[in-house]
Design a protein around this motif. Sequence first.
Motif, PDB file in Angstrom:
ATOM      1  N   LEU A   1       0.850  -1.191   0.000  1.00  0.00           N
ATOM      2  CA  LEU A   1       0.000   0.000   0.000  1.00  0.00           C
ATOM      3  C   LEU A   1       0.884   1.238   0.000  1.00  0.00           C
ATOM      4  CD1 LEU A   1      -2.489  -1.248   2.712  1.00  0.00           C
ATOM      5  CD2 LEU A   1      -2.930  -1.089   0.271  1.00  0.00           C
ATOM      6  N   ASP A   2       0.298   2.392  -0.245  1.00  0.00           N
ATOM      7  CA  ASP A   2       1.097   3.616  -0.269  1.00  0.00           C
ATOM      8  C   ASP A   2       1.551   4.052   1.127  1.00  0.00           C
ATOM      9  OD1 ASP A   2      -1.482   4.289   0.488  1.00  0.00           O
ATOM     10  OD2 ASP A   2      -1.585   6.088  -0.733  1.00  0.00           O
ATOM     11  N   PHE A   3       1.067   3.400   2.173  1.00  0.00           N
ATOM     12  CA  PHE A   3       1.461   3.748   3.538  1.00  0.00           C
ATOM     13  C   PHE A   3       2.088   2.586   4.300  1.00  0.00           C
ATOM     14  CE2 PHE A   3      -3.090   2.876   3.336  1.00  0.00           C
ATOM     15  CZ  PHE A   3      -3.244   1.870   4.282  1.00  0.00           C
ATOM     16  N   GLY A   4       2.314   1.457   3.621  1.00  0.00           N
ATOM     17  CA  GLY A   4       2.937   0.312   4.275  1.00  0.00           C
ATOM     18  C   GLY A   4       2.566  -0.991   3.602  1.00  0.00           C
ATOM     19  N   LYS A   5       2.801  -2.082   4.324  1.00  0.00           N
ATOM     20  CA  LYS A   5       2.497  -3.412   3.808  1.00  0.00           C
ATOM     21  C   LYS A   5       1.527  -4.118   4.735  1.00  0.00           C
ATOM     22  CE  LYS A   5       6.962  -3.954   1.605  1.00  0.00           C
ATOM     23  NZ  LYS A   5       8.253  -4.635   1.602  1.00  0.00           N
ATOM     24  N   VAL A   6       0.676  -4.949   4.127  1.00  0.00           N
ATOM     25  CA  VAL A   6      -0.287  -5.746   4.878  1.00  0.00           C
ATOM     26  C   VAL A   6      -0.094  -7.198   4.473  1.00  0.00           C
ATOM     27  CG1 VAL A   6      -2.735  -6.122   5.350  1.00  0.00           C
ATOM     28  CG2 VAL A   6      -1.915  -3.824   4.876  1.00  0.00           C
ATOM     29  N   TYR A   7      -0.206  -8.068   5.447  1.00  0.00           N
ATOM     30  CA  TYR A   7      -0.055  -9.494   5.219  1.00  0.00           C
ATOM     31  C   TYR A   7      -1.289 -10.217   5.757  1.00  0.00           C
ATOM     32  CZ  TYR A   7       4.783  -7.895   5.061  1.00  0.00           C
ATOM     33  OH  TYR A   7       5.926  -7.208   4.769  1.00  0.00           O
ATOM     34  N   ALA A   8      -1.719 -11.235   5.040  1.00  0.00           N
ATOM     35  CA  ALA A   8      -2.807 -12.083   5.514  1.00  0.00           C
ATOM     36  C   ALA A   8      -2.198 -13.374   6.020  1.00  0.00           C
ATOM     37  CB  ALA A   8      -3.796 -12.364   4.391  1.00  0.00           C
ATOM     38  N   TYR A   9      -2.566 -13.742   7.221  1.00  0.00           N
ATOM     39  CA  TYR A   9      -2.099 -14.982   7.841  1.00  0.00           C
ATOM     40  C   TYR A   9      -3.294 -15.643   8.493  1.00  0.00           C
ATOM     41  CZ  TYR A   9       0.070 -18.042  11.289  1.00  0.00           C
ATOM     42  OH  TYR A   9       0.412 -19.127  12.058  1.00  0.00           O
ATOM     43  N   GLU A  10      -3.708 -16.787   7.958  1.00  0.00           N
ATOM     44  CA  GLU A  10      -4.890 -17.489   8.444  1.00  0.00           C
ATOM     45  C   GLU A  10      -6.058 -16.498   8.486  1.00  0.00           C
ATOM     46  OE1 GLU A  10      -3.813 -19.514  12.059  1.00  0.00           O
ATOM     47  OE2 GLU A  10      -2.385 -20.812  11.024  1.00  0.00           O
ATOM     48  N   ASN A  11      -6.573 -16.194   9.668  1.00  0.00           N
ATOM     49  CA  ASN A  11      -7.686 -15.256   9.789  1.00  0.00           C
ATOM     50  C   ASN A  11      -7.255 -13.969  10.492  1.00  0.00           C
ATOM     51  OD1 ASN A  11      -7.266 -16.649  12.136  1.00  0.00           O
ATOM     52  ND2 ASN A  11      -9.420 -16.958  12.609  1.00  0.00           N
ATOM     53  N   ILE A  12      -6.031 -13.523  10.134  1.00  0.00           N
ATOM     54  CA  ILE A  12      -5.459 -12.330  10.753  1.00  0.00           C
ATOM     55  C   ILE A  12      -4.845 -11.445   9.667  1.00  0.00           C
ATOM     56  CG2 ILE A  12      -3.752 -11.459  12.400  1.00  0.00           C
ATOM     57  CD1 ILE A  12      -3.883 -14.220  13.782  1.00  0.00           C
ATOM     58  N   LEU A  13      -5.110 -10.150   9.767  1.00  0.00           N
ATOM     59  CA  LEU A  13      -4.432  -9.155   8.926  1.00  0.00           C
ATOM     60  C   LEU A  13      -3.328  -8.525   9.765  1.00  0.00           C
ATOM     61  CD1 LEU A  13      -6.843  -6.785   6.958  1.00  0.00           C
ATOM     62  CD2 LEU A  13      -4.930  -8.065   6.083  1.00  0.00           C
ATOM     63  N   ILE A  14      -2.117  -8.508   9.236  1.00  0.00           N
ATOM     64  CA  ILE A  14      -0.984  -7.922   9.953  1.00  0.00           C
ATOM     65  C   ILE A  14      -0.436  -6.768   9.113  1.00  0.00           C
ATOM     66  CG2 ILE A  14       1.315  -8.326  10.918  1.00  0.00           C
ATOM     67  CD1 ILE A  14       0.483 -11.312  11.166  1.00  0.00           C
ATOM     68  N   ALA A  15      -0.367  -5.592   9.720  1.00  0.00           N
ATOM     69  CA  ALA A  15       0.115  -4.405   8.998  1.00  0.00           C
ATOM     70  C   ALA A  15       1.449  -3.938   9.566  1.00  0.00           C
ATOM     71  CB  ALA A  15      -0.907  -3.284   9.091  1.00  0.00           C
ATOM     72  N   LYS A  16       2.378  -3.654   8.655  1.00  0.00           N
ATOM     73  CA  LYS A  16       3.638  -3.000   9.000  1.00  0.00           C
ATOM     74  C   LYS A  16       3.647  -1.695   8.223  1.00  0.00           C
ATOM     75  CE  LYS A  16       6.439  -7.083   9.911  1.00  0.00           C
ATOM     76  NZ  LYS A  16       7.680  -7.806   9.556  1.00  0.00           N
TER      77      LYS A  16
END
Length: 124
Positions: free
Chosen positions: A8-23
Motif C-alpha cells: 500500500l502507499d502507507f505500508g504493507k499488509v499481510y494475511a495470515y490465516e484469519n489475521i491481517l498484519i500491517a507493517k
Amino acid sequence: MLSNEIELDFGKVYAYENILIAKLDEGILFDVESNRKLLQIGQKIFKDKSYGYISHRVNSYAVDPMVYMESASAGNLKAIAVVSESEMTRKNAEGVEKKFYKDNNCFGVFQTLEEAVAWIKTRI
C-alpha cells in the motif's frame, strides 16, 4: 508465517490465516482514510468470516485514534492488537488508543508478534 503480502502507499499488509498484519511506514499518519483501505482489504480477503488485525509497529508513526471508532463498525473484525518492542509505544496504545475501541477486552497490546497472534486466536 506471513503470506499474501499487499503493498500500500502507507505500508504493507499481510494475511495470515484469519489475521491481517500491517507493517506501516516510518513517519506516516495512519488516518481514517488509510484505515478504510485496511477494512476494505479485510472485507475482500475474509468476506463474512471473523478476523483479527495486528498493527506490528516496527516503525514509528502517528495514529488518529478515530480509526478505532470506525473499525468498531466492521462486524467481522473481532479484535485488534498492537505489537511493539518500544515500551513508550505500548503505553500509548494501552493508555490512549484502547479507549477509542468499542470493547477493551478485544484490544490488546503486546511486545511480540507471537503473543499477539496467540491472543487474537482466542478472540475469533
